[in-house]
Design a protein around this motif. Structure first.
Motif, mmCIF file in Angstrom:
data_model
loop_
_atom_site.group_PDB
_atom_site.id
_atom_site.type_symbol
_atom_site.label_atom_id
_atom_site.label_comp_id
_atom_site.label_asym_id
_atom_site.label_seq_id
_atom_site.Cartn_x
_atom_site.Cartn_y
_atom_site.Cartn_z
ATOM 1 N N GLY A 98 0.796 -1.218 0.000
ATOM 2 C CA GLY A 98 0.000 0.000 0.000
ATOM 3 C C GLY A 98 0.829 1.268 0.000
ATOM 4 O O GLY A 98 1.971 1.292 -0.455
ATOM 5 N N SER A 99 0.240 2.335 0.534
ATOM 6 C CA SER A 99 0.905 3.636 0.566
ATOM 7 C C SER A 99 0.841 4.195 1.973
ATOM 8 O O SER A 99 0.122 3.707 2.833
ATOM 9 C CB SER A 99 0.238 4.603 -0.412
ATOM 10 O OG SER A 99 -1.139 4.748 -0.098
ATOM 11 N N THR A 100 1.589 5.250 2.175
ATOM 12 C CA THR A 100 1.612 5.902 3.480
ATOM 13 C C THR A 100 1.740 7.410 3.254
ATOM 14 O O THR A 100 1.499 7.895 2.159
ATOM 15 C CB THR A 100 2.757 5.337 4.354
ATOM 16 O OG1 THR A 100 2.684 5.924 5.647
ATOM 17 C CG2 THR A 100 4.108 5.592 3.742
ATOM 18 N N VAL A 221 5.319 5.546 -0.288
ATOM 19 C CA VAL A 221 5.037 4.120 -0.157
ATOM 20 C C VAL A 221 6.100 3.527 0.759
ATOM 21 O O VAL A 221 7.209 4.067 0.870
ATOM 22 C CB VAL A 221 5.048 3.395 -1.518
ATOM 23 C CG1 VAL A 221 3.973 3.947 -2.429
ATOM 24 C CG2 VAL A 221 6.409 3.489 -2.186
ATOM 25 N N PRO A 222 5.789 2.429 1.457
ATOM 26 C CA PRO A 222 6.818 1.780 2.275
ATOM 27 C C PRO A 222 8.030 1.421 1.415
ATOM 28 O O PRO A 222 7.901 1.123 0.229
ATOM 29 C CB PRO A 222 6.097 0.523 2.778
ATOM 30 C CG PRO A 222 4.648 0.909 2.785
ATOM 31 C CD PRO A 222 4.473 1.788 1.584
ATOM 32 N N ASP A 223 9.212 1.462 2.021
ATOM 33 C CA ASP A 223 10.437 1.297 1.242
ATOM 34 C C ASP A 223 10.902 -0.148 1.122
ATOM 35 O O ASP A 223 12.064 -0.409 0.796
ATOM 36 C CB ASP A 223 11.567 2.143 1.842
ATOM 37 C CG ASP A 223 11.967 1.676 3.243
ATOM 38 O OD1 ASP A 223 11.276 0.814 3.822
ATOM 39 O OD2 ASP A 223 12.980 2.189 3.760
ATOM 40 N N LEU A 224 10.014 -1.116 1.356
ATOM 41 C CA LEU A 224 10.405 -2.519 1.290
ATOM 42 C C LEU A 224 10.964 -2.897 -0.076
ATOM 43 O O LEU A 224 11.972 -3.598 -0.165
ATOM 44 C CB LEU A 224 9.218 -3.420 1.638
ATOM 45 C CG LEU A 224 9.478 -4.926 1.557
ATOM 46 C CD1 LEU A 224 10.594 -5.351 2.496
ATOM 47 C CD2 LEU A 224 8.185 -5.702 1.854
ATOM 48 N N ALA A 225 10.324 -2.439 -1.149
ATOM 49 C CA ALA A 225 10.798 -2.790 -2.491
ATOM 50 C C ALA A 225 12.213 -2.266 -2.721
ATOM 51 O O ALA A 225 13.108 -3.005 -3.163
ATOM 52 C CB ALA A 225 9.851 -2.235 -3.548
ATOM 53 N N ALA A 226 12.436 -0.989 -2.399
ATOM 54 C CA ALA A 226 13.767 -0.401 -2.589
ATOM 55 C C ALA A 226 14.787 -1.056 -1.672
ATOM 56 O O ALA A 226 15.927 -1.340 -2.076
ATOM 57 C CB ALA A 226 13.715 1.101 -2.336
ATOM 58 N N ASP A 233 10.543 3.420 -8.965
ATOM 59 C CA ASP A 233 10.517 4.728 -9.607
ATOM 60 C C ASP A 233 10.940 5.792 -8.593
ATOM 61 O O ASP A 233 11.344 5.489 -7.464
ATOM 62 C CB ASP A 233 9.149 5.018 -10.220
ATOM 63 C CG ASP A 233 8.040 5.190 -9.177
ATOM 64 O OD1 ASP A 233 8.333 5.169 -7.963
ATOM 65 O OD2 ASP A 233 6.870 5.335 -9.584
ATOM 66 N N ALA A 234 10.838 7.067 -8.986
ATOM 67 C CA ALA A 234 11.297 8.162 -8.131
ATOM 68 C C ALA A 234 10.507 8.253 -6.824
ATOM 69 O O ALA A 234 10.992 8.800 -5.834
ATOM 70 C CB ALA A 234 11.197 9.485 -8.892
ATOM 71 N N ASP A 235 9.285 7.691 -6.810
ATOM 72 C CA ASP A 235 8.462 7.714 -5.605
ATOM 73 C C ASP A 235 8.603 6.453 -4.765
ATOM 74 O O ASP A 235 7.904 6.294 -3.756
ATOM 75 C CB ASP A 235 6.988 7.910 -5.986
ATOM 76 C CG ASP A 235 6.741 9.251 -6.651
ATOM 77 O OD1 ASP A 235 7.296 10.254 -6.163
ATOM 78 O OD2 ASP A 235 6.001 9.301 -7.648
ATOM 79 N N GLY A 236 9.467 5.527 -5.197
ATOM 80 C CA GLY A 236 9.678 4.302 -4.438
ATOM 81 C C GLY A 236 8.756 3.165 -4.800
ATOM 82 O O GLY A 236 8.794 2.099 -4.167
ATOM 83 N N ALA A 259 2.787 -0.238 -6.453
ATOM 84 C CA ALA A 259 3.219 -0.637 -7.796
ATOM 85 C C ALA A 259 3.177 0.553 -8.744
ATOM 86 O O ALA A 259 2.225 1.331 -8.739
ATOM 87 C CB ALA A 259 2.325 -1.752 -8.337
ATOM 88 N N ALA A 260 4.211 0.685 -9.554
ATOM 89 C CA ALA A 260 4.286 1.778 -10.533
ATOM 90 C C ALA A 260 3.641 1.323 -11.836
ATOM 91 O O ALA A 260 4.301 0.796 -12.725
ATOM 92 C CB ALA A 260 5.737 2.180 -10.762
#
Length: 359
Positions: A98-100, A221-226, A233-236, A259-260
């Motif tokens: 999700g997002s935050t 968004v939570p930074d788990l993916a990064a 993308d630039a927003d994580g 997801a981007a």
């Protein structure tokens, strides 16, 4: 086959339940930091005390799905590491975190469960005449301001934003403004650039007093993916291909706000179809069939304006607002039904959606 679903919002819960039905031999584990399913579309009701937004995940997840009440620290090569020290082996992952929000210091985010509970507690402590400021003129900010103004008429509620209801048609924007006015919620066309205790400093140089300041914008968004080394993308948000699989690791799907996906907005109307598509695609792959691209067309945007008024904005499939909208009690009834459908779809794993516009 071991499938780990990270996040139990609309997308993750729906995906897990759909997989349970379509791939009964798979071992499905849902990882979520709390034991409740949070209806984010009802968080403004939770804050105002006019409704509730949480229900136990044990009531939402199908029998046979394992629930891990923890947070994922990292997605590694075939292993998800949890913050409780456990490692979960996987063949596939569905990332649905999700997002935050990143609020200004001094503001409480209304789009998270923790923020909503903090806001509800702070609201209870305000005396008559207390000033509540909602920052953000999108649909979340509008719903929050309207709900508070109706449920707590003894408070002074204001909405601060450069634009209000910018995704809606001109006529719909007028209705939103007139309804907020009827509910005695003020609109301040400006930006809050700093919060110093009970003082809000605006971009125009003006200052406002505020006893409780609520942040109604999703900006992160939570930074788990990064953190896991996936391309973002630039927003994580995790970069995905046309089938919603990570461009870094085809075993990992990313769905919903994290997801981007070009042309998609943050909404349960986006998350649910993406969760369903990821589940469908996994089943196709298990059966040795080729994955298919994701396609989604929107039909409208709906908002509640208190418990007795609402607005349903008709859009084209690309989510562009038309001149047509419905307002009043009928729109409020439709919004309530949409909210109920979103929760039911997550619990049953069943949902439907239109294909996107031809490009």
């Amino acid at each position: 086959m071991n499938i780990v679903v990270i996040g139990a919002g609309y997308a993750g819960t729906l995906a897990a339940n759909r997989l349970r039905k379509k791939a009964p031999d798979a071992h499905i584990t849902v990882v979520n930091p709390r034991g409740d399913f949070i209806e984010r579309v009802r968080l403004h009701e939770q804050i105002a005390g006019s409704g509730t937004a949480a229900r136990p995940l044990t009531e939402m997840l199908a029998a046979g799905i394992t629930l891990e009440t923890a947070s994922a620290d990292k997605i590694g090569d075939g292993t998800v590491t949890l913050d409780n020290g456990r490692d979960l082996e996987f063949d596939s992952v569905i990332l649905a975190t999700g997002s935050t929000a990143n609020p200004l210091p001094g503001a409480i985010p209304v789009g998270t469960w923790e923020g909503a509970e903090q806001a509800r507690t702070a609201l209870e402590a305000l005396a008559a005449g207390g000033i509540v400021t909602v920052i953000g003129g999108g649909l979340t900010g509008i719903e929050t301001a309207a709900e508070l103004a109706e449920a707590r008429p003894y408070l002074r509620v204001r909405l601060v934003s450069d634009t209000v209801a910018g995704s809606l048609s001109t006529g719909a924007q007028r209705h939103v403004r007139s309804t907020l006015g009827r509910l005695t919620a003020d609109i301040v066309a400006d930006q809050v650039i700093e919060i110093d205790g009970t003082t809000l400093r605006l971009g125009s140089g003006a200052e406002l007093d505020s006893d409780l300041t609520l942040w109604a914008m999703f900006s992160a968004v939570p930074d788990l993916a990064a953190r896991s080394g996936l391309a973002v993308d630039a927003d994580g948000r995790a970069l995905v291909d046309a089938t919603l699989r990570s461009v870094s690791d085809p075993r990992i799907f990313a769905v919903g706000d994290c997801a981007a996906v070009p042309g998609m907005r943050m909404a349960c109307a986006t998350a649910a179809p993406q969760g369903a598509h990821a589940a469908n695609t996994l089943v196709r792959m298990i059966k040795g069939r080729e994955p298919q691209p994701f396609s989604l067309g929107y039909v409208g945007q709906g908002i509640s304006l208190g418990r007795h008024d609402g607005l349903q904005q008709v859009t084209d499939r690309a989510d562009t607002a038309s001149r047509l909208f419905v307002s009043g009690p009928i729109a409020a009834f439709v919004k309530e039904r949409v909210c109920r459908f979103a929760a039911t779809a997550s619990r049953t794993g069943n949902t439907v959606w239109l294909r996107g516009p031809k490009r």
